[in-house]
Design an enzyme around this catalytic site. Structure first.
Site, PDB file in Angstrom:
ATOM      1  N   PRO A  42       0.804  -1.294   0.102  1.00 26.32           N
ATOM      2  CA  PRO A  42       0.270   0.145  -0.110  1.00 26.32           C
ATOM      3  C   PRO A  42       0.799   1.250  -0.035  1.00 26.32           C
ATOM      4  O   PRO A  42       0.658   1.958   1.074  1.00 26.32           O
ATOM      5  CB  PRO A  42      -0.944  -0.368   1.345  1.00 26.32           C
ATOM      6  CG  PRO A  42       0.076  -0.743   2.242  1.00 26.32           C
ATOM      7  CD  PRO A  42       0.737  -1.855   1.308  1.00 26.32           C
ATOM      8  N   CYS A  43       1.376   1.564  -1.086  1.00 28.35           N
ATOM      9  CA  CYS A  43       2.023   2.872  -1.327  1.00 28.35           C
ATOM     10  C   CYS A  43       1.294   3.984  -1.384  1.00 28.35           C
ATOM     11  O   CYS A  43       1.604   5.313  -0.931  1.00 28.35           O
ATOM     12  CB  CYS A  43       3.144   2.917  -2.382  1.00 28.35           C
ATOM     13  SG  CYS A  43       2.489   2.581  -3.793  1.00 28.35           S
ATOM     14  N   HIS A  44      -0.320   3.943  -1.449  1.00 29.70           N
ATOM     15  CA  HIS A  44      -1.171   4.910  -1.363  1.00 29.70           C
ATOM     16  C   HIS A  44      -1.002   5.550  -0.101  1.00 29.70           C
ATOM     17  O   HIS A  44      -1.580   6.614   0.277  1.00 29.70           O
ATOM     18  CB  HIS A  44      -2.393   4.569  -2.034  1.00 29.70           C
ATOM     19  CG  HIS A  44      -3.019   3.319  -1.023  1.00 29.70           C
ATOM     20  ND1 HIS A  44      -2.657   2.194  -1.494  1.00 29.70           N
ATOM     21  CD2 HIS A  44      -4.067   3.504  -0.357  1.00 29.70           C
ATOM     22  CE1 HIS A  44      -3.524   1.267  -0.462  1.00 29.70           C
ATOM     23  NE2 HIS A  44      -4.288   2.240   0.214  1.00 29.70           N
TER      24      HIS A  44
END
Length: 158
Positions: free
Chosen positions: A120-122
Site C-alpha cells: 500500500p504505497c498509497h
C-alpha cells in the site's frame, strides 16, 4: 505470464501472475482477460481486490514477487506494516528502515512498486499531510485514502 482483468470502482484493473505469484497490478488497462483463469493466485487476487473495494478486506494475503534493490524491498516491507486507514510520511518510512535522510529514495521506491494496493504505497504521504506522487495519480490516492477512511469501506464522492 497469466492475467485477468477485473472491473472495480476506480477502473479496470489488470492482475498479472507468474509461477503462482502476483507480479503486477495495472489500472485503466486496455488488457483483456485470459479466457480461462487457471492460476490460483489470480483467482485469489481477484477475490481479495473485490473484498477490498466492498469494504470487507483490510489486508491482502497474496504471494507476490516484485524485483527491486534491497533498499526498495526494505521500503516495500515497511509499507506492508501501515494499517488500513492510516498513513505514514516518506520521512517516517525512511526513519523506520534506518535511512532517515532517504525520503526521496523512499518516494522513488514507492514509484517502483508494481503491486499497488496489496503493497500500500498509497498510504504514504508528504510531510504536513500533503498528497504527493502516486503511480496512479494523486486523485486516485485521495480516493483510496477516502475509501479506507469510510466506515465499512463505504466510499462516497462528497
Amino acid at each position: 505470464m497469466n492475467k485477468t482483468v477485473i472491473d472495480s470502482p476506480i477502473d479496470k484493473i489488470a492482475i498479472f501472475a507468474e509461477n503462482e505469484k502476483l507480479i503486477r497490478l495495472d489500472l485503466k488497462t486496455k488488457e483483456r482477460a485470459d479466457s480461462v483463469i487457471t492460476e490460483k493466485v489470480l483467482l485469489k487476487a481477484e477475490k481479495q481486490l473485490s473484498e477490498y473495494f466492498s469494504g470487507k478486506r483490510k489486508t491482502f494475503e497474496l504471494e507476490y514477487e516484485i524485483s527491486g534493490t534491497e533498499f526498495q524491498k526494505s521500503v516495500w516491507r515497511e509499507l506492508l506494516k501501515i494499517p488500513f486507514g492510516k498513513t505514514k510520511t516518506y520521512g517516517e518510512i525512511a526513519a523506520a528502515i534506518g535511512k532517515p535522510k532517504a525520503t526521496r529514495a523512499v518516494g522513488s521506491a514507492c514509484n517502483k512498486n508494481h503491486i499497488l494496493l496489496a503493497v500500500p504505497c498509497h498510504r504514504v504521504i508528504g510531510s504536513g499531510g500533503k498528497l504527493t506522487g502516486f503511480a496512479w495519480g494523486t486523485d486516485m490516492k485521495k480516493w483510496l485514502l477516502g475509501h479506507e477512511a469510510q466506515p465499512k469501506g463505504e466510499h462516497n464522492e462528497n
